[in-house]
Structure formats: structure tokens, C-alpha cells
Write an enzyme that holds these catalytic residues in place. Structure first.
Site, PDB file in Angstrom:
ATOM      1  N   LYS A   1     -74.240  55.114  17.288  1.00 35.47           N
ATOM      2  CA  LYS A   1     -75.140  55.006  18.507  1.00 35.47           C
ATOM      3  C   LYS A   1     -75.476  56.425  18.624  1.00 35.47           C
ATOM      4  O   LYS A   1     -74.610  57.231  18.774  1.00 35.47           O
ATOM      5  CB  LYS A   1     -74.509  54.491  19.700  1.00 35.47           C
ATOM      6  CG  LYS A   1     -75.552  54.569  20.939  1.00 35.47           C
ATOM      7  CD  LYS A   1     -74.761  53.810  22.034  1.00 35.47           C
ATOM      8  CE  LYS A   1     -75.535  54.403  23.213  1.00 35.47           C
ATOM      9  NZ  LYS A   1     -74.586  54.420  24.516  1.00 35.47           N
TER      10      LYS A   1
ATOM     11  N   LYS B   1     -70.274  57.782  19.115  1.00 34.41           N
ATOM     12  CA  LYS B   1     -71.306  57.801  20.053  1.00 34.41           C
ATOM     13  C   LYS B   1     -71.475  59.257  20.333  1.00 34.41           C
ATOM     14  O   LYS B   1     -70.777  59.963  20.774  1.00 34.41           O
ATOM     15  CB  LYS B   1     -70.917  57.006  21.349  1.00 34.41           C
ATOM     16  CG  LYS B   1     -71.807  57.290  22.518  1.00 34.41           C
ATOM     17  CD  LYS B   1     -71.488  56.289  23.634  1.00 34.41           C
ATOM     18  CE  LYS B   1     -71.972  56.660  24.895  1.00 34.41           C
ATOM     19  NZ  LYS B   1     -71.756  55.676  25.785  1.00 34.41           N
TER      20      LYS B   1
HETATM   21  C1  PBG Z   1     -72.778  53.734  28.699  1.00 31.83           C
HETATM   22  C2  PBG Z   1     -74.003  53.300  28.003  1.00 31.83           C
HETATM   23  C3  PBG Z   1     -75.018  54.225  27.619  1.00 31.83           C
HETATM   24  C4  PBG Z   1     -75.913  53.295  26.790  1.00 31.83           C
HETATM   25  C5  PBG Z   1     -75.150  52.423  26.320  1.00 31.83           C
HETATM   26  N1  PBG Z   1     -74.064  52.236  27.304  1.00 31.83           N
HETATM   27  C6  PBG Z   1     -75.474  55.520  28.444  1.00 31.83           C
HETATM   28  C7  PBG Z   1     -74.654  56.404  27.787  1.00 31.83           C
HETATM   29  O1  PBG Z   1     -73.858  56.734  26.873  1.00 31.83           O
HETATM   30  O2  PBG Z   1     -75.062  57.620  28.423  1.00 31.83           O
HETATM   31  C8  PBG Z   1     -77.223  53.763  26.186  1.00 31.83           C
HETATM   32  C9  PBG Z   1     -78.165  52.729  25.660  1.00 31.83           C
HETATM   33  C10 PBG Z   1     -79.248  53.080  25.419  1.00 31.83           C
HETATM   34  O3  PBG Z   1     -80.103  54.405  25.516  1.00 31.83           O
HETATM   35  O4  PBG Z   1     -80.148  52.274  25.253  1.00 31.83           O
HETATM   36  N2  PBG Z   1     -72.423  52.448  29.572  1.00 31.83           N
END
Ligand code: PBG
Length: 325
Positions: free
Chosen positions: A248, A195
Site C-alpha cells: 500500500k 505500507k
Molecule cells: C490506517 C489506514 C489508512 C488507510 C487504510 N488504513 C490511513 C493511513 O495509513 O494513514 C488509507 C487508505 C486509503 O488512503 O485509501 N487505519
């Protein structure tokens, strides 16, 4: 090398195009994100993500029936608590909004796969993904304990898969151990192993009301230029017991999806995140691009890169478009 055939192209009649198609999207590829909130009769459109809503638990049934009718196999849930506090306690409360939503979905559609996002950022008043000290630093170990409690509360409500998205060290192992201890050895872990600290999460922070109140998440999310680090992160989470690895965001990280899919034999999920979705929507609204064509092209690219499943806000539209072609 083969001068006689160099440059020769198959004439692309529609049938031949179908025969030689290397990447085919279908409803089975998609996981649809849902935002659940407190109250009754709430169906609030997220302004930066047209067509996506914050829904109260009583509004879930029709939405779930639509998803099932389209043939989408899974949803991932995000919760908006009634009250936020420093430790995000509604996140792991047995009667929390996500826990209620899981029960409701399982009542309406037991066969729909329910995945829950396991992270404290939506539940903490400071908006960070864990417990913070007086200087605002996120404390890894106490956070991991709460995440394990949260995962167990989701499994207890009926979640099929839990998806830790916080990037704390050791959380996959702690969650696996806690699930096994509580008798949930069948509950699988989809780890947001890879991530990146990304600008593409902007609209999600409105959707889930989870923008950090101070600082940013660069201390615990990956740096966009790094690829080998992605392999290390995935490797570590697999060693701790992750069943599915997620990358991600997706669009700016297709090489990462490809590398992770090549390096490991477990299923790879890719998150086509909020900013990627909203850019398509906004440009389409202005008439600058053809939404359907561009969205399907992006989803095909993510699959071609090696994703076995795609979390996407386009899921419902994409299935409709695919059935029209
Ligand atoms: C954290 C989480 C996020 C997203 C999914 N889970 C936010 C982050 O990491 O700051 C982002 C997903 C998206 O932008 O569609 N709970």
C-alpha cells in the site's frame, strides 16, 4: 535474431485480442472498502471520494445486497467512533461500530467475506495509530496489546479476516496468538506489511476522520524510496503468521508489488488507495481523462504487477464496466 518474424504483429481482431489477453480483471479481484459510523439513517457522501459514503449500521443492508449482486467477494470495514480518546477504546469495544457492522453484514450476507481494518488511528483523539507518551511518541508494546484485543473483538463479531494496518513491530504475532487463545484459529490475517508513508492517503483521512493532530506517521511507516526493506517487512510478518501480504499504496509501488509477489508464495493484496481514486475522479470530472478507461487501465496494471486481490473504491463501477465490455 529472427528477421523473418521481427515486427510481425497478430492482427488484433476482437476475438484474437481476447485469446492473447494476459491479464483479465473480474469481480473476484476486488475488495470494496466501507466506512461505518454511528447514528441512524446516515448516508453521508465523502466529498473527496465521490460515490463513497459513511454509512450507519442500519444503512448497510442495501449496500451489501448491491455488492453481493455485483459478485464482489469481500469488503473491508473502517469505523468512525462516536467519541475518540487517547487509547482509542471504541476500537476494541465489543459493541463498537465495526463490531456491530460485522454482525449486521453477516446477518444479511453470510457468504460475503468481511475483512476489518485493525488500527487505532480512527479511534484516538490524537489521530496516531497507537498509544502515545507525553512527548507524542507512539509506544509500540502497549499499542500491540490493544491491537490484539481489537482483532479478537472483530473475530468475535464474525470477521473472516483481520487486517492490521498500523505497522507496529510484533503486532502480527501478538494478534495471531490472541486469536488462537480465544478460539479463533480460523480467522486469517491480512497484514498491511508493506505500507509506505504516503501522500496518497489524503482523502482517506477525511473519510475516516483520522488525520494525526501533530507530527506524521513517518516514524512507523516505510520510506517511499525503499524496496528491499519491503521484502524484509513482508518476511517478518510471514514469520509471525500473516496469511496475506498487502502492499500500500499500489500505483506508485507497482515494482514493490511485483517484487513481493515474486519473493513469496502467499497471496498478495494491493491497496489502490484513496488519493489514487480521487485523482481519477477529479480529472474525469474536469473532462481531462476518460474515467472508465483510466480506472480499468490502473486496475489491470496493478493485477499485471502481481496482485492477487485489489482493495479499491472503483470496485463497484469496475464490475459494471467489465460487464459492459
Ligand atoms: C490506517 C489506514 C489508512 C488507510 C487504510 N488504513 C490511513 C493511513 O495509513 O494513514 C488509507 C487508505 C486509503 O488512503 O485509501 N487505519
Amino acid at each position: 535474431m529472427y528477421p523473418q518474424i521481427r515486427g510481425r504483429r497478430l492482427r488484433r481482431s476482437e476475438a484474437i485480442r481476447r485469446m492473447v489477453c494476459e491479464t483479465r480483471l473480474s469481480a473476484d479481484d476486488f475488495i470494496y472498502p466501507l466506512f461505518v459510523t454511528h447514528g441512524v439513517d446516515v448516508r453521508r457522501e465523502i466529498s473527496s471520494m465521490p460515490g463513497n459514503y459513511q454509512l450507519s449500521v442500519d444503512q448497510l443492508a442495501p449496500e451489501i445486497c448491491e455488492i453481493v449482486a455485483l459478485g464482489i467477494p469481500a469488503v473491508i470495514l473502517f469505523g468512525l467512533p462516536e467519541h475518540k480518546d487517547p487509547t482509542g477504546s471504541e476500537g476494541y469495544a465489543r459493541g463498537g461500530v465495526v463490531q456491530q457492522a460485522v454482525r449486521e453484514i453477516k446477518r444479511v450476507a453470510p457468504e460475503l467475506v468481511v475483512i476489518t481494518d485493525v488500527c487505532l488511528c480512527e479511534y484516538t483523539d490524537h489521530g496516531h495509530c497507537g498509544v502515545v507518551d507525553a512527548d507524542g511518541n507512539v509506544l509500540n508494546d502497549p499499542t500491540v496489546e490493544l491491537l490484539a484485543e481489537m482483532a479478537v473483538s472483530h473475530a468475535c463479531a464474525g470477521a473472516d479476516l483481520v487486517a492490521p494496518s498500523d505497522m507496529m513491530d510484533g503486532r502480527v504475532g501478538a494478534i495471531r496468538a490472541a486469536l488462537d487463545d480465544e478460539g479463533f484459529s480460523e480467522t486469517a490475517i491480512m497484514s498491511y506489511a508493506v505500507k509506505y508513508a504516503s501522500g496518497f492517503y489524503g482523502p482517506f483521512r477525511e473519510a475516516a476522520d483520522s488525520a494525526p493532530q501533530f507530527g506524521d506517521r513517518r516514524g512507523y511507516q516505510m520510506d517511499p524510496p525503499n524496496l528491499r526493506e519491503a521484502i524484509r517487512e513482508a518476511d517478518a510478518d510471514l514469520a509471525e503468521g500473516a496469511d496475506i501480504i498487502m502492499v500500500k499504496p499500489a500505483l506508485a509501488y507497482l515494482d514493490v508489488i511485483s517484487a513481493v509477489a515474486g519473493a513469496f508464495s502467499v497471496p498478495v493484496a494491493a491497496y489502490n488507495v484513496s488519493g489514487e481514486f480521487s485523482m481519477v475522479k477529479a480529472a474525469a470530472e474536469k473532462g481531462w481523462i476518460d474515467e472508465r478507461r483510466v480506472a480499468l487501465e490502473i486496475l489491470t496494471g496493478i493485477k499485471r504487477a502481481g496482485a492477487d486481490m485489489i482493495l479499491t473504491y472503483h470496485a463497484k463501477d469496475a464490475v459494471r464496466w467489465l460487464s459492459e465490455t
